[in-house]
Design a protein around this motif. Structure first.
Motif, PDB file in Angstrom:
ATOM      1  N   THR E  41       2.108  -0.515   0.760  1.00  0.00           N
ATOM      2  CA  THR E  41       1.548  -0.118   2.266  1.00  0.00           C
ATOM      3  C   THR E  41       1.451   1.654   2.088  1.00  0.00           C
ATOM      4  O   THR E  41       0.556   2.020   2.399  1.00  0.00           O
ATOM      5  CB  THR E  41       2.455  -0.296   3.351  1.00  0.00           C
ATOM      6  OG1 THR E  41       2.475  -1.735   3.362  1.00  0.00           O
ATOM      7  CG2 THR E  41       1.934   0.234   4.521  1.00  0.00           C
ATOM      8  N   GLN E  83      -1.008  -3.123   8.857  1.00  0.00           N
ATOM      9  CA  GLN E  83      -0.124  -4.091   8.720  1.00  0.00           C
ATOM     10  C   GLN E  83       0.388  -4.849  10.063  1.00  0.00           C
ATOM     11  O   GLN E  83       0.174  -6.032  10.178  1.00  0.00           O
ATOM     12  CB  GLN E  83       1.229  -3.882   7.994  1.00  0.00           C
ATOM     13  CG  GLN E  83       1.950  -4.795   7.525  1.00  0.00           C
ATOM     14  CD  GLN E  83       3.005  -4.405   6.400  1.00  0.00           C
ATOM     15  OE1 GLN E  83       2.991  -3.262   6.248  1.00  0.00           O
ATOM     16  NE2 GLN E  83       3.823  -5.239   6.064  1.00  0.00           N
ATOM     17  N   ASP E 174      -4.166  -4.790   5.161  1.00  0.00           N
ATOM     18  CA  ASP E 174      -2.819  -4.851   4.723  1.00  0.00           C
ATOM     19  C   ASP E 174      -2.176  -5.993   5.624  1.00  0.00           C
ATOM     20  O   ASP E 174      -2.146  -6.061   6.820  1.00  0.00           O
ATOM     21  CB  ASP E 174      -2.203  -3.595   5.446  1.00  0.00           C
ATOM     22  CG  ASP E 174      -0.680  -3.320   4.793  1.00  0.00           C
ATOM     23  OD1 ASP E 174      -0.316  -4.286   4.138  1.00  0.00           O
ATOM     24  OD2 ASP E 174      -0.212  -2.367   4.991  1.00  0.00           O
ATOM     25  N   GLU E 175      -1.641  -7.028   4.989  1.00  0.00           N
ATOM     26  CA  GLU E 175      -1.181  -8.319   5.346  1.00  0.00           C
ATOM     27  C   GLU E 175      -1.793  -8.740   6.670  1.00  0.00           C
ATOM     28  O   GLU E 175      -1.200  -8.958   7.633  1.00  0.00           O
ATOM     29  CB  GLU E 175       0.322  -7.987   5.755  1.00  0.00           C
ATOM     30  CG  GLU E 175       0.965  -7.535   4.508  1.00  0.00           C
ATOM     31  CD  GLU E 175       2.661  -7.866   4.562  1.00  0.00           C
ATOM     32  OE1 GLU E 175       3.035  -8.804   5.462  1.00  0.00           O
ATOM     33  OE2 GLU E 175       3.239  -7.296   3.632  1.00  0.00           O
TER      34      GLU E 175
END
Ligand SMILES: Nc1ncnc2c1ncn2[C@@H]1O[C@H](COP(=O)(O)OP(=O)(O)OP(=O)(O)O)[C@@H](O)[C@H]1O
Ligand SMILES: Nc1ncnc2c1ncn2[C@@H]1O[C@H](COP(=O)(O)OP(=O)(O)OP(=O)(O)O)[C@@H](O)[C@H]1O
Ligand SMILES: [Mg+2]
Ligand SMILES: [Mg+2]
Lengths: 273, 336, 377, 430, 263
Positions: E41, E83, E174-175
């Protein structure tokens, strides 16, 4: 959502106010009929209810777990899994249904009283005290205990050795997987009679996920019933004694973990094929 | 000799007063910082809370004095302090029950608390003036000085005097003791840790079986104690006047912010930073240089960086500079 | 008809920085009113009713609104007030002047107000600061003092007085080592005292208010040994000063408006009888302000401000029989009978020029913890 | 505007009408004029807080700068003083500005010793500035200090001063924004608080500028003087024809004239604000307020937008400040107190309903009316409380003596009640 | 497309990114994996301009973009998701999309007062485009819903939808999968593949779910302790000893015992 007091419409200013750590949980109410359909060590029985004045999220939903068992709840996003956990913990306005622990009806108890009764809960997010050390986090877990809890701390350190090494470190400085271990450890410190975990493996790497599942199995082996929500559904159902699939607040499928994994429709609709 | 004179002059007019004033600010800022850290809002009623606590203590002092009770060389007000603290604690708990609790249960956003505290400020403002009036009240008794400037001069034979007031010593001593106790309480006791836990993560505190209402109650009681102690020490050192206490709010907030809102150590440091900034930047160096430099070089003018008119502005300039370089205050304020 | 009560406004800063001075001032003004009402002699027996308004001292808009309410709502025939020059100017310009109502301020001493357009409606029973500056310079020079430190409350009163004094003193050959402002109602005066002490001087002139920063400065100066003797202008001289500092300020000097007439003493006794601190700054001036309004009404035979405004100077100054506090009934009778009076009152009122007090001063000293009158100027 | 808004505005209008009937129309209009100005201030603050979530607790400073603008534009120039020290002051100020710019440039040219270099530049610059500036200041202040002693103004019509007041405030906002906004929005609050205090300290102590605490009085007006009206034959004829008393008619006329100008300004600003809010610009601001990080990632220049809205809001406060100084007819720096000029405005915004322009206007009207009327209301309340008590008792006397303090107490109670029953304000953002 | 050279980002003494170097080919879908705390990240944040690098260089199509602000990078076609979903919660889903395109004339204050006609036209076009995107993501029914009130997975879809409102060149995800139901995740995966094929977006995807990575990605980079540990096809990575040790693990130890235990 429409509560005017909670709505600051995005205005956030930390110099005159400190939004850090502000809670969102609140005790729910329980009114209306109680049903008794089943017996288990912990059971949320035919629960119907929702948040505040809002619409019902749960509809006649039942979740139960017995001693030494692992029960896993799976289902699509927004199905009401977390809501079901909160309902069992007394944070929902239940219009129907009951929650029983060890045969005793605890539907009317506040969340705090349920903690005293021996229920441990690890929420989905913000589940550690970031500014406190690992050890203090564990101490806080034992807050309601009046006896000497040092032995339990040692047991937790045995269970999660990495925590013992980092006992003086602020929990906020740990990595994601370690944080999850602290969170579970904190819940264990209560010496709970039952442990509830909401997505303990979200965002953790495969290796840590395996480790966590290992620990959970170990804990359950000591006789503590475990109720768990998981999106990593296949791994979770593999170790589950019992699985619940929730859809739109209703029990859609129930069975042993193996049964659910074997069910084609469940696999296709909820486990990603 | 000249060097000693310079030192004494500096001590007398800069160091000693700034230490005392800094301690007073620090105690006030501690209260503000605790509320910010644990209850999570900036309490604009704090100045008036201090005024109320001091008023209660003064009334108790007067009662004691008329009953013939005194505390020897120390001010009687110190004896009356517990009564004042108790009264303030009750007032704060009452305010919490009547005002803040409602919003807490509703999980209202912090800014609503801030504005509510403005309302509380107005009301407390009125209550204090109703009860004791708007006038100056002097309530210090006992020995005023540890050593007077005149005594010091005769004792040492120096040109400059050094006066140390009893109240100054008491203020600094009490500030140290209170801060030490607070530290011990927050970091070592079960209740203190539960307060830190609550301030860190309210939901999780609840799940750990910590009773939030108790935490809130303890916080208000401690704040009541701090406010009363700060107010009484200030009143003993100077005098009590409701309007002045209201005006104290600004430097107190400045102190809490410089130190880092929510950080107790920061509150202490902030108090001293503000106090020393006010006193030193406007202090004319004429006398000091006169002592330190050879006569031929002694300055004619005052050698004053800024006139005292700007002392308040100076503390804010310092505040802004500190924040530019340390954006969350000297001690990384956030929570307790 | 002549028998409905006359209302007089009392607009002072009941809340705000001067809130501790306001009650004694309002008490003084209302004392004069009840004296007149009790006499039953004003305009053939009308009663006088005070109406209070809050000038807040600092909020011109609130003061204007309050005055507007008093004048256009309650219909007051005159106003005693206000206390602070800032709000006084706004009230005068925006309300009193347009409505043609007389205002007599007991304490607004700013020289700026002397030149303000007032249509003959504005008077003050406190002298302009310029005069007092000269008096202080004279007193200090006569005592053989060559250099002083000077601190003033940071408003138009303090600043005006400080400027006037500094000019006069330097003209007379003295030195002002430093002229440092202090804000009222602030928490701490160490910085100011530090600066004053560093500059040095034989005496410290404190042009402030006794129950405000003034006392704070004196306290800190005494405690740190920076100064032992002071000079106190009118805002500082009161019983509170003696009560606060006792013999610590022995050897200091001071001066406030007053003459050798026994008026001040008389007023203090009268005030004490009704539980008002008559020694509080500007309380006597407030009594006089109210008295002047009512006497001017009597002299003109009308409660209409546009009529009686012309008589204010007449009743305040010679010729005529001298009137002291408590003698308002006598004055009303004389005026009713067509005679003339010279109102002296509690603060030795003598109106000059644009309707402000000429400024007779009483010089005082402090000895053995007591205030001693030394002479008059 | 929905039903609720119409009802509430009618209610507030009734308050003013009631004041007119029970007290007097003059009182009502006096309150109204200041209420209009307060509403403008609240509008400015609402832009900053309600649109962008910027917490400005330095309103007082911007209002005061607006007042300074009014003086500098509308007062006649003081040629004598300018001749005595004007040049030196200009030179001094330029030197000061050069020092600051120099320090910033040195700071930008990063190097190992830059801290010391900046300090050195500031040190030298400061003393040079004082050396040039001080004699000029002394010279100016020596010119007839009792009644002037300052540089005076430009002698232009006072209406022109309003936008200039706004510009002054905008300039200050730009400086604050450039330093504080770049960091994080939270620190803005502290910076504004500090700058406001610094502005007031400057106004109080820089006598050469606007006489400091000695006040500037007698500012020119954009409307006629009552006295002139009262002396104007035609005016008297007209009003007597309608059966009015000339004095009352003149005072009302003047107040109505003010109210008219203020209302035009308020309505204009309200229209601009509403139009902006309902457009993509408003959507962008809401997005930024909702989530700065995300807005930045979606290509919105958050810092620039913050600066823009901060300057705009502050300029509006400055404009209102200039209007207020014009209405008062004087600049009195000693009257600027945070309680009155910062926190009271905040109460207006929150009670009215932050994020809603109409709410701020409503809050401005209501709270200002209360601020003035709680004084008689409090007195009334106290009379009610003490009515049953025997005359001459200590308690009754004490309570009646304290009646002035009912003012703030009543204000506090009302604020708490509104907040309790209408937490998002009277007119919440939809 | 993107080239990262010896990038460092330190927090105090802690080296979150510690000399990472990597290349993202245009038109590829690259998976970025690595243990918790590996610095993934942080790396994203540095590339996207949220954090300034301690040292090192980032170039995009040959142009040095090190340290540019996120809003500048956005206009260069570099988009990212978070995220934790960062929707504009008090705005409707449609507004969430409509606010995205840059350079709208209605974003200038002047035009909001004096260019209202033009704004109205632009808005109409934007609205049509937003509805099209919602349709593509199969969530048309949410158009008027406040974004704060939709489920977690739907928020992730919305995040993806925002990248479709403009012509992005490269998108960092991100995720997207954490906490998202696996079936829904498959839908998201399909959307990613379609965008890549139909609009030639380049993707970099952080994910802990190897199945998902396997489904969408042709190239995988594994980070550990702030450095690139391994790089290659998923099969290669899965076989890499170091990656197994640091990241993938060898499965449950207790599982076997569990199967033997009575249930
Ligand atoms: N605090 C709340 N107030 C009102 N509604 C809520 C609240 N929290 C959740 N909901 C709603 O309840 C429904 C169920 O949410 P819940 O969090 O239980 O889903 P979930 O099954 O846990 O989903 P996920 O897998 O995304 O965590 C959703 O429609 C959500 O919008
Ligand atoms: N602001 C910060 N201050 C201090 N340390 C930080 C900060 N941000 C990140 N870190 C640390 O940097 C390391 C890398 O964090 P990062 O978020 O990049 O990990 P990640 O690879 O994305 O992990 P995950 O898979 O859990 O999301 C972590 O150890 C983290 O604690
Ligand atoms: Mg959930
Ligand atoms: Mg990450």
């Amino acid at each position: 959502m429409s509560d005017p007091y909670q709505d600051n419409r995005g205005n956030k200013d930390a110099s005159i106010t400190n939004p850090h750590g502000r809670g969102t949980m609140s005790a729910g109410t329980a009114s209306g009929e109680r049903s008794r359909t089943q017996d288990a060590y912990l059971i949320g029985d035919s629960m119907t209810g929702g948040y505040g004045q809002g619409p019902d999220i749960l509809h006649d939903c039942t979740i139960a777990v017995n001693k030494g068992e692992i029960a896993v709840i799976v289902g699509p996003n927004g199905a009401g899994k977390s809501t079901g956990m909160k309902a069992v913990f007394g944070m929902l306005n239940l219009r129907k249904g009951a929650v029983r622990l060890d045969g005793e009806d605890i539907t009317a108890l506040s969340p705090q009283d349920r903690v005293v009764k021996g229920m441990g809960f690890v929420p989905q997010t913000s589940n550690i005290f970031t500014s406190m050390t690992v050890e203090e986090n564990l101490e806080m877990g034992a807050f309601i205990r009046r006896d000497d809890f040092r032995k339990t701390i040692e047991q937790v350190y045995e269970l999660f050795p990495i925590l013992g090494d980092k006992r003086r470190q602020a929990a906020g400085e740990l990595s994601g997987g370690q944080r999850q271990q602290v969170a579970v450890g904190r819940a264990l410190m209560t010496q709970p009679k039952v442990l509830m975990l909401d997505e303990p493996t979200a965002g953790v790497s495969p290796i840590v996920m395996d480790e966590l599942f290992d620990r959970i199995i170990e804990v359950s082996r000591t006789g503590i019933p475990i109720l768990m929500v998981e999106q990593n559904a296949r791994q979770a159902l593999e170790i589950a004694d019992k699985g619940y699939v929730l859809v739109q607040g209703r029990n859609a499928h129930t069975g042993t973990g193996k049964e659910l994994l074997a069910d084609d429709e469940v696999r296709r609709s909820f486990l990603g094929g | 000799m000249d060097f000693l004179n310079a030192l004494v002059a500096l001590a007398n007019f800069v160091i000693v007063p700034a230490l005392a004033y800094g301690s007073q600010l620090a105690l006030g800022a501690l209260g503000v910082t605790l509320i910010y850290g644990i209850l999570r809002f900036s309490n604009f009623a704090h100045g008036d809370t201090m005024a109320f606590g001091t008023m209660a203590t003064i009334l108790a002092t007067w009662a004691m004095q008329s009953a013939g009770i005194s505390f020897g060389v120390l001010p009687t007000a110190l004896l009356a302090l517990p009564i004042g603290i108790a009264a303030t604690g009750l007032l704060l708990l009452g305010t919490d029950r009547l005002v803040y609790k409602f919003y807490r249960v509703k999980k209202a956003k912090p800014v609503i608390f801030v504005i509510a505290s403005l309302g509380v400020m107005f009301v407390m403002n009125g209550i204090v003036r109703f009860i004791i009036g708007v006038d100056d009240q002097q309530f210090a008794d006992g020995e005023r000085f540890l050593i007077t400037a005149r005594d010091f001069r005769t004792m040492t034979g120096l040109e400059e005097g050094l006066a140390i007031k009893t109240t100054q010593v008491i203020t600094v001593a009490v500030a140290i003791i209170v801060v030490a106790i607070l530290f011990w309480f927050l970091n070592k006791t079960r209740t203190g840790k539960s307060m830190r836990a609550y301030s860190d993560n309210e939901d999780l505190a609840l799940l750990s079986g910590i009773n939030p209402e108790r935490v809130v109650m303890y916080t208000w009681l401690i704040v009541g104690g701090l406010a009363t102690i700060a107010g009484v020490l200030y009143g003993l050192d100077k005098s009590f006047k409701p309007f002045t206490y209201f005006q104290l709010l600004l430097p107190i907030f400045a102190a809490a912010i410089v130190g880092g809102l929510g950080s107790p150590v920061g509150a202490i440091a902030g108090g001293f930073v503000i106090a020393f900034a006010e006193v030193t930047i406007t202090y004319p160096l004429k006398k000091l240089l006169g002592y330190l430099l050879p006569d031929s070089l002694a300055p004619d003018g005052l050698v004053q960086l800024l006139s005292t008119d700007y002392k308040f502005a100076v503390s804010f300039v310092i505040l802004i500079i500190v924040l530019l370089f340390r954006p969350t205050g000297l001690f990384k304020g956030k929570s307790v | 008809d002549g028998h409905s009560p006359v209302k007089l406004g009392v607009v002072l800063g009941f809340t705000g920085p001067l809130e501790s001075l306001a009650p004694a001032m309002a008490g003084g003004a209302e004392l004069a009113m009840s004296e007149v009402t009790d006499s039953g002699l004003l305009l053939g027996g009308v009663t006088v009713e005070p109406v209070r308004g809050d000038s807040t001292c600092i909020d011109a808009a609130a003061a204007t609104s309050a005055t507007e309410r008093l004048i256009t709502g309650d219909g007051v025939a005159g106003i005693v007030g206000a206390d602070c020059s800032g709000v006084t100017g706004a009230m005068l310009q925006n309300v009193a002047l347009p409505n043609g109502v007389v205002m007599i301020s007991p304490s607004a001493t700013s020289p700026g107000l002397s030149t303000a357009e007032d249509n003959g409606l504005f008077f003050r029973t406190a002298p302009s600061d310029a005069r007092q500056g000269v008096i202080i310079a004279d007193i200090l020079k006569e005592q053989g003092i060559e250099s002083v430190a000077l601190t003033y409350t940071n408003n138009d009163y303090g600043k005006g007085l400080a400027d006037a004094f500094q000019a006069a003193f330097e003209e007379a050959g003295g030195t002002v080592t430093i002229s440092a402002a202090h804000e009222d109602g602030k928490a701490d005066y160490s910085a100011e005292v530090g600066a004053l002490a560093a500059a040095g001087g034989e005496r410290l002139v404190v042009a402030g208010y006794v129950d405000q920063g003034g006392s704070g400065i004196v306290r800190a100066a005494l405690d740190s040994g920076a100064f032992d003797t002071f000079h106190f202008p009118d805002g500082m001289i009161s019983q509170a000063l003696v009560d606060n500092f006792g013999d610590e300020i022995d050897g200091s000097s001071g001066a406030n408006p007053g003459t050798d007439s026994p008026g001040a003493q008389l007023y203090q006794e009268m005030a004490a009888a009704v539980d008002i601190d008559g020694t509080s700054p500007f309380s006597a001036e407030a009594y006089d302000a109210a008295a002047l309004i009512m006497l001017a009404m009597q002299a003109s035979g009308s409660a209409d401000p546009s009529v009686y405004k012309d008589k204010v100077m007449d009743v305040a100054n010679a010729p005529g029989e001298q009137i002291l506090p408590g003698e308002l009934a006598k004055a009303l009778q004389i005026l009713a009978d067509g005679g003339e009076i010279d109102y002296v009152g509690a603060s030795a009122v003598e109106l000059i020029g644009p309707g402000e007090s000429a400024g007779n001063y009483r010089e005082v000293g402090f000895e053995g913890g007591e205030l001693k009158v030394i002479g008059y100027r | 505007m929905n039903m609720r808004a119409i009802l509430l505005f009618t209610g507030v209008a009734l308050l003013f009408v009631g004041t007119g009937i029970i007290q007097s129309w003059n009182v009502s209009l006096t309150i109204l004029n200041m209420a209009l100005i307060s509403a403008i201030m609240a509008l400015g603050v609402n832009m900053q807080w309600g649109y962008a979530g910027l917490f400005n607790v330095g309103i007082m400073g911007f209002v005061a700068l607006g007042g300074l603008g009014a003086v500098l534009v509308s007062m006649p120039p003081n040629t004598e003083a300018l001749a005595a020290g004007g040049l030196r002051i200009v030179a001094g100020l330029s030197l000061g500005a050069a020092t600051v710019i120099g320090a910033i440039l040195v700071f930008r040219k990063a190097g190992k010793w830059r801290g010391w270099a900046v300090a050195a530049v500031l040190f030298v610059g400061f003393f040079a500035y004082r050396a040039v500036m001080d004699p000029g200041v002394i010279a100016v202040e020596a010119v007839n200090p009792a009644s002037s002693g300052n540089i005076g103004g430009l002698g232009l019509p006072v209406i022109l001063a309003w936008p200039v007041g706004g510009l002054l405030a905008a300039g200050a906002a730009w400086i604050i924004g450039k330093t504080a906004l770049g960091l994080r929005s939270d620190y803005l609050a502290i910076a504004t608080l500090g700058i406001a205090e610094i502005v007031i300290a400057m106004l109080k102590n820089e006598d050469w500028l606007a006489r400091g605490v000695k006040n500037v009085i007698g500012l020119p007006r954009p409307v006629p003087y009552e006295i002139d009206l009262q002396n104007s034959q035609s005016f008297i004829e007209t009003v007597t024809e309608f059966g009015f008393d000339p004095v009352t008619a003149s005072t009302i006329t003047v107040k109505l004239a003010y109210a008219g100008i203020f209302a035009v300004v308020l309505i204009g600003l309200l229209w601009l604000a509403q139009a902006a809010l309902a457009s993509p610009w408003g959507r962008m601001m809401r997005a930024i307020r909702d989530n700065e990080v995300s807005a930045e990632a979606m290509g919105k220049d958050v810092t620039a937008r913050h600066l823009q809205i901060f300057i705009l809001g502050s300029a509006i406060c400055g404009l209102a400040g200039a209007m207020m100084t014009t209405l008062d007819g004087q600049l009195t720096p000693g009257t600027y107190q945070p309680l009155r000029f910062t926190f009271l405005i905040w109460v207006m915004v929150i009670v009215g309903g932050s994020g809603n322009n109409f709410g701020s206007v409503l809050g401005g009207f209501l709270i200002w009316w209360l601020w003035v009327q709680v004084e008689p209301l409090g007195a009334l309340l106290m009379e009610g409380i003490t009515a049953g008590m025997a005359d001459g008792t200590w308690l009754k006397g004490h309570l009646l003596d304290s009646v002035a303090h009912m003012r703030l107490l009543t204000m506090g109670l009302i604020l708490l009640l509104v907040l309790r029953f209408s937490p998002r304000g009277l007119l919440p953002e939809k | 497309m993107i080239e990262v050279q010896d990038l460092h980002r330190h927090f105090g003494g802690f080296r979150a990114v510690d000399g990472a170097s990597l290349r993202i080919e245009p038109g590829s879908i690259t998976g970025l994996i690595g243990p918790n705390g590996a610095g993934k990240t942080t790396l994203f944040n540095v590339i996207a301009g949220v954090l300034k690098p301690t040292s090192g260089r980032v170039t995009m199509a040959g142009e040095d973009i090190t340290g540019l602000s996120p809003h500048v990078l956005f206009h260069k076609g570099l988009l990212r998701t978070f995220q934790i979903a960062h929707e504009f919660s008090s705005m409707t889903c449609r507004e969430n999309l409509m606010m995205v395109p840059g350079g709208q004339s209605g974003e200038t204050l002047w035009n909001t007062w004096f260019g209202r006609k033009r704004i109205a036209n632009e808005e109409r076009a934007l609205r049509a485009k937003a509805d099209e995107v919602l349709e593509f993501l199969t969530v048309s029914h949410l158009a008027e819903q406040r974004a704060g009130q939709i489920s977690g997975g739907q928020k992730k879809l919305l995040e993806l939808g925002r990248t479709m409102m403009v012509d992005a060149k490269i998108v960092f995800l991100d995720e997207v999968g954490a906490g998202v139901n696996r079936t829904l995740l498959n839908t998201i995966g399909d959307a990613i593949i379609r965008l890549n094929q139909e609009r030639n977006y380049t993707f970099v995807v952080i994910e802990h779910d190897m199945d998902f990575i396997g489904k969408i990605s042709d190239h995988v980079i594994c980070m550990a302790e702030g450095k690139v540990l391994a790089e290659g096809s998923l099969a290669e990575i899965k076989a890499n000893e170091q990656v197994i040790e640091a990241y993938l693990g060898t499965g449950l130890k207790n599982k076997d015992q569990l199967e033997g235990a009575p249930t």
